[in-house]
Design an enzyme around this catalytic site. Structure first.
Site, PDB file in Angstrom:
ATOM      1  N   LYS A 142       0.813  -1.217   0.000  1.00  0.00           N
ATOM      2  CA  LYS A 142       0.000   0.000   0.000  1.00  0.00           C
ATOM      3  C   LYS A 142       0.847   1.269   0.000  1.00  0.00           C
ATOM      4  CE  LYS A 142      -4.215  -2.096   1.620  1.00  0.00           C
ATOM      5  NZ  LYS A 142      -3.751  -3.510   1.657  1.00  0.00           N
TER       6      LYS A 142
HETATM    7  C1  LIG Z   1      -4.318  -4.590   1.068  1.00  0.00           C
HETATM    8  C2  LIG Z   1      -3.528  -5.840   0.940  1.00  0.00           C
HETATM    9  C3  LIG Z   1      -3.891  -6.858   0.036  1.00  0.00           C
HETATM   10  C4  LIG Z   1      -5.141  -6.798  -0.806  1.00  0.00           C
HETATM   11  O1  LIG Z   1      -5.077  -5.832  -1.813  1.00  0.00           O
HETATM   12  P1  LIG Z   1      -6.408  -5.345  -2.565  1.00  0.00           P
HETATM   13  O2  LIG Z   1      -6.004  -4.187  -3.359  1.00  0.00           O
HETATM   14  O3  LIG Z   1      -7.388  -4.975  -1.458  1.00  0.00           O
HETATM   15  O4  LIG Z   1      -6.922  -6.475  -3.369  1.00  0.00           O
HETATM   16  C5  LIG Z   1      -3.069  -7.960  -0.072  1.00  0.00           C
HETATM   17  N1  LIG Z   1      -1.963  -8.099   0.695  1.00  0.00           N
HETATM   18  C6  LIG Z   1      -1.585  -7.144   1.583  1.00  0.00           C
HETATM   19  C7  LIG Z   1      -0.376  -7.363   2.403  1.00  0.00           C
HETATM   20  C8  LIG Z   1      -2.347  -5.981   1.733  1.00  0.00           C
HETATM   21  O5  LIG Z   1      -1.977  -5.038   2.624  1.00  0.00           O
END
Ligand SMILES: *Cc1c(COP(=O)(O)O)cnc(C)c1O
Length: 474
Positions: A117
């Protein structure tokens, strides 16, 4: 470039009009009016840009096609300031790790909070600061988090002019590492609020405060959730960067496997593919919360009740519905806004689901859009973590393990498979210990983080009290 809503509102908006927005006024999500097409000459030029100017240079090229209301020189400076080796740990920003011939991990988790993120949130922080200064405005970001999103937002917004963050989290329920990451921030503009309750209580408070329109307007309350278009756009860049690293010629195709929850990450892959990046398959990997796998296998999209949403060892994929999924459905159904609106309002409200299995469009999800899917459960996660460690000497986190497990089920001979590594193992140490009988490695800058002084207030689950806190701090 103009942006429209997935629910039929065709008012054309510019990038900076929607930058600070969540949903479109009709409840839909924003998408570009059309996807810019990358022809082979452009793709060749971008390969060179990536080689000579790095990730930031590539980001600038891609973002320029979608953002025409920020002067080029400013956008270039924002990209250069965001994607640095100081922030992301390596010159490559998203280095590829080869596990074996034709099978790679793309590291998206070397940013400040060790989860993917950061890739988008760091850019968002700089874009927000730029645009707010231009408008002479301030923004109060109110969010609820159970882990990754909140810390990524705080690390992106810390010290930014014109921005305050009020982040609610369920008291005592995040991992020790995640609590330490967030609560050790001492920046004046970051407010950690631990709510006596569960994650849903936190989300309910955010909703209640946002529904108080007078308060929302007066205090300029905003969010940074995953439906924000700028976040999705930022993520498109690493699909191109992964492709250029895994291939030597633009005649080659690759597949990506993506650990998925809210469909934000893999939706960026869909956008890259729509632009013309030679992607064979987009492999959607879910955990026990298999809303998306069910859709891609059966054509039925069925939202889960809270009681049917499992708490798993890949918690950042624990979702009851996939908030970005509507974007893909809009494309799948030939951009029929009124129909999307009906599916996501009437059908979901009345039946909790919709069924496209008998619609010819559903076949296209695989054939034309390249989507396939699979599911990985706790036992798979443990096996995969062990396997990858024993065979390749690499430790993967629980989410990435879900991606690897499902990727292995969908490999095509001759097509490199790139699994997106979405977090580092240290964030989910408990399951690593369960799988490997040892603690994961800890990057040195996180040594002793649990012992740092903390800045957090514990509060009852009361939206009025949260509103008073915001008012006192503005
Ligand atoms: C947010 C997240 C996901 C999922 O991603 P999306 O965009 O919601 O599909 C997967 N792995 C980690 C470690 C995350 O923080």
């Amino acid at each position: 470039m103009n942006y429209i809503s997935t629910r039929g509102d065709t008012t054309r908006r510019k990038f900076c009009d929607i930058l600070l927005e969540g949903l479109a006024p009709d409840g839909g999500l924003y998408l570009p009016e059309q996807y810019p097409q990358v022809d082979s000459a452009t793709l060749a030029a971008w390969r060179d840009v990536h080689a000579s100017q790095g990730y930031a240079g590539l980001a600038f090229e891609i973002l320029s096609l979608y953002i025409d209301d920020i002067p080029s020189a400013d956008l270039k400076a924002i990209c250069a300031k965001t994607y640095t080796s100081a922030v992301f740990g390596t010159e490559a920003i998203v280095p590829l790790k080869k596990l074996r011939e034709g099978f790679f991990l793309e590291a998206l988790s070397n940013g400040p909070t060790l989860a993917f993120k950061d890739m988008a949130m760091q850019l968002l922080g700089n874009l927000f600061e730029y645009e707010l200064a231009r408008r002479g405005q301030q923004l109060n970001i109110l969010g609820a988090t159970s882990g990754d999103t909140g810390s990524a937002a705080e690390y992106a917004m810390r010290g930014k002019k014109g921005i305050r963050v009020f982040m609610l989290s369920p008291h005592g329920r995040m991992s020790a590492f995640q609590q330490a990451q967030m609560f050790s921030l001492q920046d004046e503009n970051i407010h950690n609020i631990a709510i006596e309750g569960v994650f849903d209580d936190c989300q309910d408070i955010v909703k209640a405060v946002s529904n108080d329109l007078a308060f929302k307007r007066h205090y300029n309350i905003g969010t940074v959730n995953s439906i924000n278009w700028a976040r999705l756009l930022a993520q498109v860049v690493y699909y191109f960067a992964g492709y250029f690293q895994a291939t030597t010629s633009n005649d080659e195709r690759v597949s990506f496997a993506v650990p998925s929850g809210n469909f934000g990450n893999v939706c960026a892959g869909h956008v890259a593919r729509m632009m013309g990046l030679p992607i064979q398959q987009l492999v959607v990997a879910t955990n026990e919360n298999d809303v998306l796998d069910e859709f891609f296998r059966t054509g039925v999209y069925r939202v889960r009740a809270a009681a049917d949403t499992h708490e798993t060892s890949s918690p950042s994929m624990d979702i009851s519905k996939a908030s970005n999924f509507e974007r893909f459905v809009f494309d799948l159904l030939g951009r029929d806004g009124p129909r999307v609106k009906m599916l996501f309002t009437d059908s979901l409200a009345n039946a909790g689901s919709f069924d496209l299995s008998s619609d010819p469009a559903f076949q296209k999800a695989r054939e034309r859009y390249g989507f396939v899917s699979g599911k990985s459960i706790h036992a798979d996660r443990l096996t995969t973590i062990r396997q990858v460690f024993e065979q390749h000497g690499v430790m993967v986190d629980t989410h990435t393990a879900d991606g690897v497990k499902v990727a292995l089920e969908h490999e095509t001979p001759g097509v490199p498979m790139i699994v997106l590594e979405t977090a580092l193992p240290i964030k989910f140490a408990e399951t690593i210990v369960e799988a490997l009988g040892r603690e994961p490695d800890r990057p040195s800058k996180f040594e002793g983080i649990e012992a740092l002084p903390r800045r957090v207030q514990v509060m009852a689950a009361d939206s009025g009290a949260v509103q008073r806190l915001i008012a006192e701090n503005c």
